[in-house]
Design an enzyme around this catalytic site. Structure first.
Site, PDB file in Angstrom:
ATOM      1  N   TYR A 136      34.805  37.705  44.099  1.00 25.42           N
ATOM      2  CA  TYR A 136      33.967  36.988  43.150  1.00 25.42           C
ATOM      3  C   TYR A 136      33.776  37.839  41.900  1.00 25.42           C
ATOM      4  CZ  TYR A 136      29.923  39.903  44.261  1.00 25.42           C
ATOM      5  OH  TYR A 136      29.070  40.957  44.403  1.00 25.42           O
ATOM      6  N   CYS A 137      33.346  37.187  40.850  1.00 21.03           N
ATOM      7  CA  CYS A 137      32.979  37.856  39.608  1.00 21.03           C
ATOM      8  C   CYS A 137      31.742  37.136  39.071  1.00 21.03           C
ATOM      9  CB  CYS A 137      34.132  37.825  38.597  1.00 21.03           C
ATOM     10  SG  CYS A 137      34.623  36.165  38.108  1.00 21.03           S
ATOM     11  N   ARG A 138      31.403  37.379  37.851  1.00 18.30           N
ATOM     12  CA  ARG A 138      30.190  36.784  37.296  1.00 18.30           C
ATOM     13  C   ARG A 138      30.302  35.265  37.171  1.00 18.30           C
ATOM     14  NH1 ARG A 138      28.374  35.816  32.298  1.00 18.30           N
ATOM     15  NH2 ARG A 138      30.158  36.784  31.299  1.00 18.30           N
TER      16      ARG A 138
ATOM     17  N   LEU B 297      29.117  34.617  40.684  1.00 19.86           N
ATOM     18  CA  LEU B 297      27.783  35.100  41.046  1.00 19.86           C
ATOM     19  C   LEU B 297      26.692  34.172  40.503  1.00 19.86           C
ATOM     20  CD1 LEU B 297      26.452  37.467  42.533  1.00 19.86           C
ATOM     21  CD2 LEU B 297      26.236  38.614  40.324  1.00 19.86           C
TER      22      LEU B 297
END
Length: 149
Positions: free
Chosen positions: A103-105, A132
């Site tokens: 995952y990332c932002r 996120l």
């Protein structure tokens, strides 16, 4: 039903822009679904990711910037900057047959990382759909700082 089919050419003739717009939207939806099925990894909701972590002990990787990671990350996540992300890394290669969730932002960068993992031969690759942001919208816990839990 046959009445509708008999009147369809008349409708198309009377409403060409509406008809072509419908066809364009239909083609776009089909193309998006074919692309989704062919990408090789699965997008999960926050609840789906929680289940994957709890039931399958998935490796969780955060490919956000270090600043975003320190502001808050999912408990147990390991940080790997996208600039240093290498699916062939010996530590990461040990997880080739394990579920790996990335995952990332926002979910954009993690899609690129997931494609690279699939190309490198990883079996079960997942992303957090929406990144996120969706995790925090679901009011799930975050950890602040550098160390993973």
């Amino acid at each position: 039903m046959s009445d509708i089919l008999h009147r369809l050419p008349e409708f198309i003739g009377n409403h060409p822009f509406l008809s072509f717009g419908f066809i364009a939207v239909l083609v776009a939806v089909i193309a998006a679904e074919v692309g989704r099925l062919g990408r090789g990894y699965k997008a999960l909701t926050p609840a789906g990711l929680t289940q994957l972590i709890n039931k399958n002990n998935a490796l969780l990787i955060d490919v956000s910037s270090i600043q975003d990671y320190e502001k808050g990350h999912i408990p147990g996540a390991r940080h790997v900057a996208m600039s240093q992300f290498d699916p062939e890394n010996k530590d990461l290669a040990k997880a080739k047959n394990l579920p790996v969730a990335i995952y990332c932002r926002t979910g954009q960068t993690s899609s690129t990382a997931a494609k690279r993992l699939k190309k490198a031969g990883f079996a079960d690759v997942y992303t957090l759909d929406g990144g996120l942001r969706t995790w925090t919208e679901a009011q799930l816990p975050l950890v602040k700082g550098r160390s993973a839990s």
